[in-house]
Motif scaffolding. Structure first.
Motif, PDB file in Angstrom:
ATOM      1  N   THR A   1      -3.450  -4.792   2.695  1.00  0.00           N
ATOM      2  CA  THR A   1      -2.712  -4.033   3.705  1.00  0.00           C
ATOM      3  C   THR A   1      -2.932  -4.627   5.086  1.00  0.00           C
TER       4      THR A   1
ATOM      5  N   ASP B   1       0.012  -6.232   7.363  1.00  0.00           N
ATOM      6  CA  ASP B   1       0.275  -5.701   8.681  1.00  0.00           C
ATOM      7  C   ASP B   1       0.187  -6.781   9.748  1.00  0.00           C
TER       8      ASP B   1
ATOM      9  N   GLN C   1      -9.508  -2.869   2.953  1.00  0.00           N
ATOM     10  CA  GLN C   1      -8.172  -2.929   2.344  1.00  0.00           C
ATOM     11  C   GLN C   1      -7.482  -4.205   2.816  1.00  0.00           C
TER      12      GLN C   1
ATOM     13  N   SER D   1       0.852  -1.191   0.000  1.00  0.00           N
ATOM     14  CA  SER D   1       0.000   0.000   0.000  1.00  0.00           C
ATOM     15  C   SER D   1       0.883   1.234   0.000  1.00  0.00           C
TER      16      SER D   1
END
Length: 402
Positions: free
Chosen positions: A182, A186, A179, A163
């Motif tokens: 992402t 993460d 999203q 991203s």
């Protein structure tokens, strides 16, 4: 509330969970270091930073693995349809815990909430639940050794390509489901509790949970092995980083060029992007995510659990103040995060000591009350009922052991 099956619980494990909960609360409330250039004094670690940072959350994760082992038959293990039912029940448990974590992600707190990562770890553990002890030991050792290397290689790519920002920069919430790439990057690589490395803790817990934890010999073996792992990891890291030049090499990298790096190295390495040098993998610092950090914190978790088991098998009543809250950590952890959000939002003028001890005392009191009444925590009751119902449906019979 549904009755808690106290006869099937091991009080020493609940007590260790209680210690993990209280330790994590301490790291959420107290600073990990004091002083610094802004205050005109040298930065020094606090007690919370030196003792609880990295170790409390690792203990929480290792005990999750122990719990999964017990849910799937403990030292005997479940196989066939029983194991399939266990996996289905654990998957439901993971989804519900993840939902709680996503809801808490919208709370205004400066706390790295572990629940979404915790849930994903449950799902990642499913393929390992049916392994025999030797195979599980091999996977555990290999994962602990190689996952930090994989993370070191993959993290820069994720930061550059997933991203525009590379990271969420906040706790996962329901909005982040929009999203997904992402969010996944993460959770697995760039977040506070990277699942890629943290699966090591779950595997260690599974390995421990396959022992007969009520046998004194196994408790003593766990205490000895944990001590050797914890001390040995720190000793090897000292040799690599202090005697062989590793610390000087990482301190010269771009991410480490900050005034407080020396103290951060002692209390929380998640605040530094570890790149530009392979020497980062030699650190056993809290939240560094290297093999030696994973080994050290797994060792301290094993020591805490072994001590609790040894005490619980002889003086069970002495563990009541810890075992009570330890039996309902999901509910109490969620209540703690919510309350900290209220304090932050309203700007309540509470001193850190008051904030911690008021919550700690309430957690202990609530845990002991629920335990005396034979109740589960509210979130535990809902999740356990859903999980047990799923297991029963998959197994095709009314009741399953374990």
């Amino acid at each position: 509330m549904s009755p808690a099956p106290n006869s099937r619980r091991i009080r020493g494990i609940d007590a260790a969970r209680g210690i993990a909960l209280l330790g994590m609360m301490a790291t959420h409330i107290f600073p990990l270091y004091e002083g610094g250039a802004a205050q005109g004094t040298a930065a020094v670690p606090t007690f919370a930073g030196l003792v609880f940072s990295g170790r409390s959350s690792a203990l929480f994760a290792v005990l999750a693995g122990v719990g999964l082992a017990l849910l799937t038959g403990g030292s005997r293990g479940h196989f066939g349809r029983g194991l399939a039912a266990d996996r289905a029940g654990i998957a439901v448990r993971a989804v519900l815990i993840g939902a709680v974590g996503l809801l808490l992600g919208s709370v205004n707190v400066s706390i790295a909430i572990i629940l979404v990562h915790y849930a994903v770890l449950f799902l990642c553990a499913l393929p390992f639940l049916g392994l025999r002890l030797p195979a599980l030991a091999g996977w555990t050792a290999g994962w602990m050794l190689l996952s930090p290397v994989a993370a070191f290689l993959l993290r820069p790519w994720a930061l550059a390509n997933i991203s525009p920002t590379g990271v969420l920069g906040h706790n996962p919430s329901t909005a982040d489901l929009l999203q997904p790439w992402t969010l996944l990057a993460d959770v697995f690589l760039t977040g506070y509790y990277p699942v890629l490395q943290w699966l090591s803790y779950i595997l260690v817990g599974l390995l421990i949970g396959r022992l007969d934890l009520l046998r004194t010999a196994h408790q003593l073996w766990l205490l000895a092995a944990g001590t050797v792992a914890a001390v040995g990891a720190k000793a090897l890291s000292w040799l690599l980083m202090e005697r062989m030049g590793g610390y000087a090499a990482v301190a010269a990298t771009g991410p480490a060029r900050r005034e407080d790096f020396e103290v951060i190295y002692q209390v929380n390495m998640s605040w530094v992007r570890q790149e530009d040098s392979w020497w980062w993998l030699g650190s056993a610092s809290p939240h560094s995510g290297g093999s030696l950090d994973l080994l050290h914190t797994s060792g301290t978790a094993a020591v805490v659990l072994a001590v609790c088991l040894l005490v619980g098998s002889r003086w069970a009543a002495a563990l009541a103040p810890l075992a009570g809250p330890g039996a309902m950590t999901l509910s109490l952890y969620s209540a703690h995060v919510w309350f900290m959000g209220v304090v932050t939002t309203l700007g309540l003028p509470l001193a850190r000591v008051e904030l911690y001890w008021s919550q700690a005392v309430l957690a202990v009191a609530a845990g002991m009350l629920f335990q005396a009444a034979g109740w589960r925590g509210p979130l535990e009751a809902v999740i356990s009922t859903a999980s047990r119902t799923t297991r029963t449906l998959v197994a095709g019979r009314s009741r399953l052991p374990g």
